[in-house]
Design a protein around this motif. Sequence first.
Motif, PDB file in Angstrom:
ATOM      1  N   UNK A  46       0.827  -1.208   0.000  1.00  0.00           N
ATOM      2  CA  UNK A  46       0.000   0.000   0.000  1.00  0.00           C
ATOM      3  C   UNK A  46       0.867   1.267   0.000  1.00  0.00           C
ATOM      4  N   UNK A  47       2.164   1.103  -0.289  1.00  0.00           N
ATOM      5  CA  UNK A  47       3.076   2.257  -0.353  1.00  0.00           C
ATOM      6  C   UNK A  47       3.537   2.528  -1.775  1.00  0.00           C
ATOM      7  N   UNK A  48       3.665   1.461  -2.564  1.00  0.00           N
ATOM      8  CA  UNK A  48       4.033   1.580  -3.986  1.00  0.00           C
ATOM      9  C   UNK A  48       5.308   2.387  -4.192  1.00  0.00           C
ATOM     10  N   UNK A  49       6.314   2.115  -3.341  1.00  0.00           N
ATOM     11  CA  UNK A  49       7.584   2.825  -3.503  1.00  0.00           C
ATOM     12  C   UNK A  49       7.448   4.320  -3.348  1.00  0.00           C
ATOM     13  N   UNK A  50       6.609   4.761  -2.408  1.00  0.00           N
ATOM     14  CA  UNK A  50       6.258   6.169  -2.181  1.00  0.00           C
ATOM     15  C   UNK A  50       5.572   6.732  -3.436  1.00  0.00           C
ATOM     16  N   UNK A 381       3.306  -4.228   9.065  1.00  0.00           N
ATOM     17  CA  UNK A 381       4.367  -5.012   8.427  1.00  0.00           C
ATOM     18  C   UNK A 381       4.342  -6.445   8.933  1.00  0.00           C
ATOM     19  N   UNK A 382       4.144  -6.611  10.227  1.00  0.00           N
ATOM     20  CA  UNK A 382       4.065  -7.960  10.790  1.00  0.00           C
ATOM     21  C   UNK A 382       2.892  -8.742  10.202  1.00  0.00           C
ATOM     22  N   UNK A 383       1.821  -8.017   9.858  1.00  0.00           N
ATOM     23  CA  UNK A 383       0.650  -8.652   9.250  1.00  0.00           C
ATOM     24  C   UNK A 383       0.828  -8.860   7.750  1.00  0.00           C
ATOM     25  N   UNK A 384       1.911  -8.308   7.183  1.00  0.00           N
ATOM     26  CA  UNK A 384       2.150  -8.451   5.753  1.00  0.00           C
ATOM     27  C   UNK A 384       1.549  -7.339   4.928  1.00  0.00           C
ATOM     28  N   UNK A 385       1.636  -6.106   5.437  1.00  0.00           N
ATOM     29  CA  UNK A 385       1.096  -4.944   4.738  1.00  0.00           C
ATOM     30  C   UNK A 385       2.091  -3.794   4.852  1.00  0.00           C
ATOM     31  N   UNK A 386       2.375  -3.131   3.732  1.00  0.00           N
ATOM     32  CA  UNK A 386       3.280  -1.995   3.712  1.00  0.00           C
ATOM     33  C   UNK A 386       2.491  -0.695   3.614  1.00  0.00           C
ATOM     34  N   UNK A 387       2.600   0.126   4.665  1.00  0.00           N
ATOM     35  CA  UNK A 387       2.035   1.477   4.667  1.00  0.00           C
ATOM     36  C   UNK A 387       3.119   2.420   5.181  1.00  0.00           C
ATOM     37  N   UNK A 388       2.890   3.723   5.038  1.00  0.00           N
ATOM     38  CA  UNK A 388       3.907   4.696   5.440  1.00  0.00           C
ATOM     39  C   UNK A 388       3.321   5.784   6.323  1.00  0.00           C
ATOM     40  N   UNK A 389       3.915   6.003   7.504  1.00  0.00           N
ATOM     41  CA  UNK A 389       3.526   7.166   8.317  1.00  0.00           C
ATOM     42  C   UNK A 389       4.041   8.451   7.679  1.00  0.00           C
ATOM     43  N   UNK A 391       3.080  13.131   7.864  1.00  0.00           N
ATOM     44  CA  UNK A 391       2.262  14.158   8.477  1.00  0.00           C
ATOM     45  C   UNK A 391       3.028  15.093   9.389  1.00  0.00           C
ATOM     46  N   UNK A 392       2.417  16.232   9.631  1.00  0.00           N
ATOM     47  CA  UNK A 392       3.016  17.307  10.411  1.00  0.00           C
ATOM     48  C   UNK A 392       3.383  16.846  11.813  1.00  0.00           C
ATOM     49  N   UNK A 393       2.503  16.014  12.426  1.00  0.00           N
ATOM     50  CA  UNK A 393       2.758  15.509  13.774  1.00  0.00           C
ATOM     51  C   UNK A 393       3.153  14.033  13.771  1.00  0.00           C
ATOM     52  N   UNK A 394       3.379  13.474  12.591  1.00  0.00           N
ATOM     53  CA  UNK A 394       3.790  12.082  12.510  1.00  0.00           C
ATOM     54  C   UNK A 394       2.707  11.100  12.872  1.00  0.00           C
ATOM     55  N   UNK A 395       1.450  11.524  12.804  1.00  0.00           N
ATOM     56  CA  UNK A 395       0.349  10.632  13.190  1.00  0.00           C
ATOM     57  C   UNK A 395      -0.544  10.248  12.017  1.00  0.00           C
ATOM     58  N   UNK A 396      -0.052  10.484  10.804  1.00  0.00           N
ATOM     59  CA  UNK A 396      -0.821  10.169   9.603  1.00  0.00           C
ATOM     60  C   UNK A 396      -0.289   8.899   8.952  1.00  0.00           C
ATOM     61  N   UNK A 397      -1.208   8.048   8.525  1.00  0.00           N
ATOM     62  CA  UNK A 397      -0.871   6.891   7.700  1.00  0.00           C
ATOM     63  C   UNK A 397      -1.349   7.178   6.289  1.00  0.00           C
ATOM     64  N   UNK A 398      -0.441   7.161   5.335  1.00  0.00           N
ATOM     65  CA  UNK A 398      -0.825   7.380   3.940  1.00  0.00           C
ATOM     66  C   UNK A 398      -0.931   6.031   3.228  1.00  0.00           C
ATOM     67  N   UNK A 399      -1.887   5.953   2.360  1.00  0.00           N
ATOM     68  CA  UNK A 399      -2.114   4.738   1.581  1.00  0.00           C
ATOM     69  C   UNK A 399      -2.075   5.131   0.107  1.00  0.00           C
ATOM     70  N   UNK A 400      -1.126   4.552  -0.616  1.00  0.00           N
ATOM     71  CA  UNK A 400      -0.950   4.887  -2.033  1.00  0.00           C
ATOM     72  C   UNK A 400      -0.643   3.612  -2.808  1.00  0.00           C
ATOM     73  N   UNK A 401      -1.620   2.730  -2.972  1.00  0.00           N
ATOM     74  CA  UNK A 401      -1.363   1.483  -3.684  1.00  0.00           C
ATOM     75  C   UNK A 401      -1.182   1.718  -5.173  1.00  0.00           C
TER      76      UNK A 401
END
Length: 428
Positions: A46-50, A381-389, A391-401
């Motif tokens: 779900x990160x697609x190499x950023x 990641x442990x579940x087998x999913x790639x996402x990336x934090x 955001x301004x406060x570091x509390x955002x999860x972005x999804x870009x498949x």
Amino acid sequence: MSNNQSLLARRKAAVPAGAASAYTIFAARAEGSQVWDADGKQYIDFAAGIAVMNVGHHHPKVTAAVTQQLGHYAHVAYPVQAYEPYIAVCERLNEAAPIADATSVLFTTGAEATENAVKIARIATGRPGIIAFTGSFHGRTNLALSLTGKVAPLRANYPHFQPGVFHVPFPVPAHGMSEEDSLKALDYLFKSSISPEQVAGIIIEPVQGEGGYYQAPVAFVRRLREICDQHGILLIADEIQSGFARTGRFFAIEHAEVEPDLIAVGKAIGGGLPLAGLIGKRSIMDTTQPGSLGGTYAGNPLSCAAALAVFDLIEEENLLQRSVSVGDKLKIELEKFAARNDVVPVGAIRGVGSMVAFEIFKDDGETPDPDATKALANRAVAEGLLVLPCGFWGNTIRIAPALTITDEDLEEGVARLARALLSDSVSK
């Protein structure tokens, strides 16, 4: 010792800490929207190499195009002699861009594209000033880093920034910054720090990347265009992460129906190979002297061949429409998570096309929780999913498949995210 652990030890011995990776796994193979690490574990990506692999990993048409080009030549250097693939990519960029009478030049990295956008804006206007926005990311080289509007970790402890760069708050009402507030700050800047007649360009991400996937409001972008026209300032759109069908339009600024003067592109253009570029009005681009743009590897033939395949795939596989449908599906599922009481507090769900994000909060549902966000990403990641934090406060999860993701992989990725979101899982 596992293969991942062995590679991690080698990386620590050979690579400086500054060249960090989000996770301690090492890729061995990738196909479509799946990645396998050095130990053979499979991940839904779900990160697609950023937001680079918009057409998916190892797409057969991209691979075939690169292989065919490699059979002719891999490098001759555009500054020495030109070649057809470079010209063809520029033609496709000019055709796709919402700029009348456009011309394009190619580079290797996104930072080169943004730095050259500033260089050309300064040459074309004869002015020194550049205005960027808080929360922005424009690259890691000196000038690009000066443009970037987020301190940690990129600007932290850096001793010197390029002069002539000013930052205005990006309008995010959830952060207490309205469009009106941002425009007032711009007007205040004009009165206190630099006059508009000294400003060469205003650079903006139509959808911020590292800043948290916040979309610039349509009315705000249109007002910026008016201000630029009023004062002879160039409007520069940084589409490095938001371009190439990521938001359901070829370029995200098309949502505002505004014509920028320059568009910086990169990431997804090369289908996984390094390529970037700058598109601009001919009258602006032609103010540069012959030989002042480009580089040894700029517009590498293999990358150009891959880019031409990417252009074709966006059209042939209807990826503009697919971007919207994938993003809509993700937002629907995230809203379901937000309504549950057995997951960490999820909110601020947003997205344009397949540029989707949500935020993690403390139990009060309002205070950003970067620690829980990092824990969630590691659990994913442990579940087998790639996402990336992010955001301004570091509390955002972005999804870009990948925009080519199958319905099956999309469903499985959502299921793995659901398991990672469970409150007791994140706390472990």
